[in-house]
Design an enzyme around this catalytic site. Structure first.
Site, PDB file in Angstrom:
ATOM      1  N   THR A 144     -40.694   8.759  22.881  1.00  0.00           N
ATOM      2  CA  THR A 144     -39.710   7.711  23.138  1.00  0.00           C
ATOM      3  C   THR A 144     -38.495   8.265  23.886  1.00  0.00           C
ATOM      4  O   THR A 144     -38.091   9.416  23.658  1.00  0.00           O
ATOM      5  CB  THR A 144     -39.266   7.039  21.821  1.00  0.00           C
ATOM      6  OG1 THR A 144     -38.123   6.225  22.066  1.00  0.00           O
ATOM      7  CG2 THR A 144     -38.915   8.042  20.737  1.00  0.00           C
ATOM      8  N   SER A 180     -32.598   7.559  14.525  1.00  0.00           N
ATOM      9  CA  SER A 180     -33.212   7.011  13.302  1.00  0.00           C
ATOM     10  C   SER A 180     -34.267   8.026  12.869  1.00  0.00           C
ATOM     11  O   SER A 180     -34.667   8.890  13.656  1.00  0.00           O
ATOM     12  CB  SER A 180     -33.880   5.666  13.585  1.00  0.00           C
ATOM     13  OG  SER A 180     -35.075   5.863  14.332  1.00  0.00           O
ATOM     14  N   TYR A 182     -37.274   7.371  12.504  1.00  0.00           N
ATOM     15  CA  TYR A 182     -38.385   7.137  13.428  1.00  0.00           C
ATOM     16  C   TYR A 182     -38.224   8.015  14.677  1.00  0.00           C
ATOM     17  O   TYR A 182     -39.152   8.713  15.089  1.00  0.00           O
ATOM     18  CB  TYR A 182     -38.448   5.650  13.835  1.00  0.00           C
ATOM     19  CG  TYR A 182     -39.108   5.476  15.163  1.00  0.00           C
ATOM     20  CD1 TYR A 182     -40.486   5.643  15.298  1.00  0.00           C
ATOM     21  CD2 TYR A 182     -38.356   5.215  16.313  1.00  0.00           C
ATOM     22  CE1 TYR A 182     -41.091   5.541  16.534  1.00  0.00           C
ATOM     23  CE2 TYR A 182     -38.954   5.112  17.550  1.00  0.00           C
ATOM     24  CZ  TYR A 182     -40.326   5.279  17.655  1.00  0.00           C
ATOM     25  OH  TYR A 182     -40.916   5.208  18.883  1.00  0.00           O
ATOM     26  N   HIS A 183     -37.031   7.968  15.283  1.00  0.00           N
ATOM     27  CA  HIS A 183     -36.825   8.756  16.503  1.00  0.00           C
ATOM     28  C   HIS A 183     -36.946  10.258  16.218  1.00  0.00           C
ATOM     29  O   HIS A 183     -37.506  11.008  17.014  1.00  0.00           O
ATOM     30  CB  HIS A 183     -35.471   8.425  17.138  1.00  0.00           C
ATOM     31  CG  HIS A 183     -35.419   7.063  17.783  1.00  0.00           C
ATOM     32  ND1 HIS A 183     -34.847   5.963  17.162  1.00  0.00           N
ATOM     33  CD2 HIS A 183     -35.879   6.618  18.974  1.00  0.00           C
ATOM     34  CE1 HIS A 183     -34.955   4.901  17.966  1.00  0.00           C
ATOM     35  NE2 HIS A 183     -35.575   5.270  19.062  1.00  0.00           N
ATOM     36  N   LYS A 186     -40.465  11.471  16.196  1.00  0.00           N
ATOM     37  CA  LYS A 186     -41.042  11.702  17.531  1.00  0.00           C
ATOM     38  C   LYS A 186     -40.510  13.002  18.139  1.00  0.00           C
ATOM     39  O   LYS A 186     -41.202  13.668  18.906  1.00  0.00           O
ATOM     40  CB  LYS A 186     -40.767  10.501  18.431  1.00  0.00           C
ATOM     41  CG  LYS A 186     -41.470   9.240  17.935  1.00  0.00           C
ATOM     42  CD  LYS A 186     -42.358   8.600  18.963  1.00  0.00           C
ATOM     43  CE  LYS A 186     -43.302   7.615  18.337  1.00  0.00           C
ATOM     44  NZ  LYS A 186     -44.043   6.813  19.296  1.00  0.00           N
TER      45      LYS A 186
END
Ligand code: USQ
Length: 384
Positions: A144, A180, A182-183, A186
């Site tokens: 991302t 986050s 989530y980030h 990644k």
């Protein structure tokens, strides 16, 4: 070519499967259907009703005249990955099988840990499976743009940068700063890929993609082939959410000051970019990073675009900044480099202005269905 898509049931996974099939490639996919369950967990659903995996396979056969292998299973299951790779013998494995919502990862400790464990485990399982079976298989991994955060320097499209630290120069991984869990998952994925890739000589494309918007691709022409479309505060991304807000007569919701700037890409351009990357893999053993987006806007400019498109379609829409539930820079520099996709001949075909009108027109017939989910639109997941 033969492509194995992990996460084939998702918004982009399904659209990419259709694109590759329609271009004559063979496709198999694995998905544990977790986004369907997680969307229900937050009281939401896809704007378009979703066919079951079996119905999807049948629709592909009917509409595209081709076979698709759809395995309901978990990409974290290394034995399943190995079995599928040995049997299908893919040229490329595309990895979308990750928890992909920033708000979902920020709900509490359990959701943060689920995101980290799920995402890192599937990535490591894939890296090992490919290394052990055939290290020449191309891995196309969805990262991302949010891995970089919003730094005050130009974001390079490269895995490493030169750094001068206390007078001494060396090459270091490109600085990253997630917004986050989530980030961050990644970011950690990227480091695992770099490390294992170097040890095993893997051939990898790591895509840094910005938020994707849209209801259509060239293949998604009717209800049976539609991909999911999320709009709630947890699973919806900004442009898609604004379009549903406009239809439901809700104010469009830029968070905070509304100057958060990102690189956006339509679903059509996203799958076309990935088709090019699959058909033009990096050299064997190379790690290639790709910054993938088409247009840069801030979230207020996007709200204005959606408001104007709505007006043209006869909808009355207002913009109302709401308190930002996230911890993020609300005004910042943003200048990422983009050179790999243009070097392969990629030119975006869609733009946000035209596409938002198409999106609103595609969503309008589902207004009644969307009304049922009005209560899950305003932001509730707080970062702090
Ligand atoms: N935002 C608003 N109003 C809204 C929704 C979002 O102002 O109603 C703002 C957010 O605060 C943020 C920006 O819009 O500043 C983008 O948020 P988003 O929800 O559209 O996207 P994000 O949470 O960053 O994640 C999405 C996808 C993720 C992908 C990422 C690319 O869910 O899978 O990796 O976009 S990027 O944003 O470049 O990291």
């Amino acid at each position: 070519m033969k492509a194995l898509i992990l996460g084939i049931d998702g918004y982009i996974g399904w659209a990419l499967a259709l694109r590759l099939l329609s271009k004559g490639h063979e496709v198999a996919g694995i998905d544990n259907l977790s986004t369907r369950r997680f969307s229900a967990e937050v009281g939401s659903d896809s704007a378009f009703p979703l066919p079951s995996p079996k119905e999807r396979v049948e629709a592909v056969k009917r509409k595209l005249g081709t076979d698709l292998k759809f395995v309901v299973g978990d990409a974290k299951d290394k034995a399943l990955l190995e079995e599928t790779i040995r049997e299908f013998k893919p040229d490329v494995v595309v990895h979308f099988a990750e928890q992909r919502s920033a708000p979902y990862s920020m709900k509490d400790y359990e959701h943060a840990w689920y995101t980290l464990e799920n995402n890192l485990k599937s990535t490591l399982a894939l890296l090992y499976a490919v290394s052990e079976i055939d290290p020449s298989i191309h891995i196309l991994k969805m990262g991302t743009m949010g891995e970089y955060g919003t730094p005050n320097f130009d974001i390079p499209e490269s895995a490493f940068v030169k750094a001068l630290i206390e007078g001494k120069e060396d090459v270091i991984p490109t600085p990253k700063w997630g917004g986050s869990y989530y980030h961050w998952s990644k970011i950690f994925d990227t480091f695992l890929i770099l490390f294992k890739g170097k040890l095993s000589g893997l051939t990898v494309t790591d895509i840094m993609q910005g938020p994707v918007y849209g209801t259509r691709t060239e293949e998604i022409i009717d209800e049976e082939l539609r991909t999911r479309f999320d709009f709630d505060e947890t699973w919806g991304t900004v442009i898609n959410r604004y379009c549903v807000e406009a239809i439901l007569g809700l104010p469009l919701t830029p968070y905070g000051k509304g100057k958060q700037t990102r690189g956006f890409i339509s679903l059509e351009d996203s799958v076309e970019a990935m088709r090019l990357l699959i058909e033009n893999p990096p050299k064997e053993g190379e790690y290639r990073v790709v910054n993938q987006f088409a247009e840069v806007y801030n979230v207020t400019q996007l709200a204005e675009i959606v408001r104007d498109a709505s007006k043209e379609l006869g909808l009355k829409v207002e913009i109302k900044n709401v308190k930002n539930p996230r911890v993020e820079a609300e005004e910042h520099y943003y200048n990422p480099e983009v050179k790999v996709l243009p070097s392969l001949g990629f030119r975006p075909k869609k733009n946000i202005r035209d596409e938002t009108k198409t999106m609103i027109m595609d969503l309008l017939p589902y207004k009644e269905r969307l009304e049922r989910f009005k209560h899950v639109i305003m932001p509730k997941t707080i970062w702090k």
